[in-house]
Design a protein around this motif. Structure first.
Motif, PDB file in Angstrom:
ATOM      1  N   VAL A  57     103.420 -69.732  75.842  1.00 43.34           N
ATOM      2  CA  VAL A  57     104.020 -69.326  74.575  1.00 43.34           C
ATOM      3  C   VAL A  57     103.363 -70.063  73.419  1.00 43.34           C
ATOM      4  O   VAL A  57     103.107 -69.476  72.356  1.00 43.34           O
ATOM      5  N   HIS A  58     103.066 -71.367  73.583  1.00 40.86           N
ATOM      6  CA  HIS A  58     102.457 -72.082  72.461  1.00 40.86           C
ATOM      7  C   HIS A  58     101.014 -71.619  72.215  1.00 40.86           C
ATOM      8  O   HIS A  58     100.525 -71.716  71.087  1.00 40.86           O
ATOM      9  N   TRP A  59     100.316 -71.093  73.231  1.00 45.40           N
ATOM     10  CA  TRP A  59      99.027 -70.439  72.981  1.00 45.40           C
ATOM     11  C   TRP A  59      99.236 -69.237  72.074  1.00 45.40           C
ATOM     12  O   TRP A  59      98.496 -69.018  71.103  1.00 45.40           O
ATOM     13  N   PHE A  60     100.256 -68.452  72.369  1.00 48.72           N
ATOM     14  CA  PHE A  60     100.533 -67.239  71.598  1.00 48.72           C
ATOM     15  C   PHE A  60     100.878 -67.573  70.152  1.00 48.72           C
ATOM     16  O   PHE A  60     100.349 -66.955  69.218  1.00 48.72           O
ATOM     17  N   THR A  61     101.772 -68.552  69.934  1.00 48.75           N
ATOM     18  CA  THR A  61     102.168 -68.859  68.558  1.00 48.75           C
ATOM     19  C   THR A  61     101.009 -69.444  67.759  1.00 48.75           C
ATOM     20  O   THR A  61     100.848 -69.139  66.577  1.00 48.75           O
ATOM     21  N   ALA A  62     100.164 -70.262  68.415  1.00 44.65           N
ATOM     22  CA  ALA A  62      99.008 -70.799  67.710  1.00 44.65           C
ATOM     23  C   ALA A  62      98.029 -69.686  67.335  1.00 44.65           C
ATOM     24  O   ALA A  62      97.463 -69.669  66.232  1.00 44.65           O
ATOM     25  N   ARG A  63      97.833 -68.753  68.247  1.00 39.71           N
ATOM     26  CA  ARG A  63      96.898 -67.650  68.003  1.00 39.71           C
ATOM     27  C   ARG A  63      97.430 -66.727  66.898  1.00 39.71           C
ATOM     28  O   ARG A  63      96.706 -66.378  65.952  1.00 39.71           O
TER      29      ARG A  63
END
Length: 283
Positions: A57-63
């Motif tokens: 999820v934190h990959w997604f929010t950063a992207r």
């Protein structure tokens, strides 16, 4: 061109020290002129089990957050709704070849966007993060997507049942009631009769709450994920009190105040702590 000073106060804290912070926040201020933008995302932690995605999820929010910030600065010709749609599309394209983006638990997030120049301040809110607009005359305008508060039956009944549980309710019974309520909410995520978050479908952008205010009419912006709005949602605070706390003592004090209250609750509803982010921008 004379620049206008902007004061920024930002605090973000994970809900647990051994878990990545799934919130994302950035504020961009171009080197010249009066413009800037704010991006705030609250990543949705999926229930245990498969979510169809190899990314966190934190990959997604950063992207997604990075795309929204870049577009807000570089594409002044695009509306915030168009920027959200393009940011979602870019992020989906980045992992469509490796992940099942049709999965209902594919990574997703709530969204707050704000962008300003010398003339106006535009805003966009999707799902349950909150933006507070402090007007120059002292009035406070909370901008919220209220769909989560108006979900159909049986969600209101299950929510009321959880809140009515006596303090002495055995833990297994309490956990079962919370799980039933959360399952009912999850079943309505990204459905026509429910509520929406930014996931893989760019069309969600048209469902966001949007608006614009003359720059001269605003004093500050305060964006909060729901881990920070617990001060109001769970612990009886007010939006005016929240702004006063942030303005006089800082965003770190607000987050710590929420944590202190969470620790004091013997039987929390749902998870005891959540990722909490608050950002205050004085224009």
């Amino acid at each position: 061109m004379q620049t206008v000073p902007v004061h920024i106060d930002l605090t973000t804290e994970p809900g647990a020290p051994d878990h990545p912070n799934e919130d994302y926040c950035s504020v961009a201020l171009p080197a010249l002129g009066h413009g800037g933008c704010l991006v705030l995302l609250d990543g949705v932690t999926p229930p245990a089990g498969d979510d169809g995605c190899v990314h966190s999820v934190h990959w997604f929010t950063a992207r997604l957050g990075g795309a929204l910030g870049e577009l807000s600065v570089s594409r002044r010709d695009m509306t915030l709704e168009e920027i959200l749609a393009e940011g979602v599309a870019r992020t989906a394209e980045a992992h469509s070849s490796t992940c099942d983006l049709s999965h209902p638990r594919t990574p997703q997030a709530t969204v707050v966007l704000a962008r300003w120049d010398e003339e106006s301040v535009q805003h966009l809110v999707l799902s349950d993060s909150t933006l507070l607009l402090e007007r120059a005359d002292g009035a406070l305008v909370p901008v919220q997507d209220e769909r989560l508060d108006t979900l159909p039956s049986p969600v209101p009944e299950l929510r009321a049942a959880v809140r009515a549980l006596p303090d002495h309710t055995p833990l297994p019974q309490r956990e079962a009631a919370v799980r039933e309520y959360m399952d009912a909410v999850e079943s309505l995520r990204n459905t026509d009769e429910g509520f929406h978050t930014a996931a893989a479908d760019p069309a969600v952008a048209r469902l966001a709450v949007t608006g614009s205010t003359p720059r001269a009419d605003l004093r500050s912006l305060t964006a909060l994920t729901d881990g920070a709005t617990r001060w109001v949602d769970r612990f009886g605070g007010t939006w005016a009190g929240t702004l006063d706390l942030v303005r006089t003592r800082g965003t770190a004090h607000l987050v710590q105040a929420v944590r202190d209250l969470e620790h004091a609750v013997p039987y929390p509803r749902g998870k005891r702590h959540d990722d909490a982010t608050a950002v205050h921008v004085v224009l």
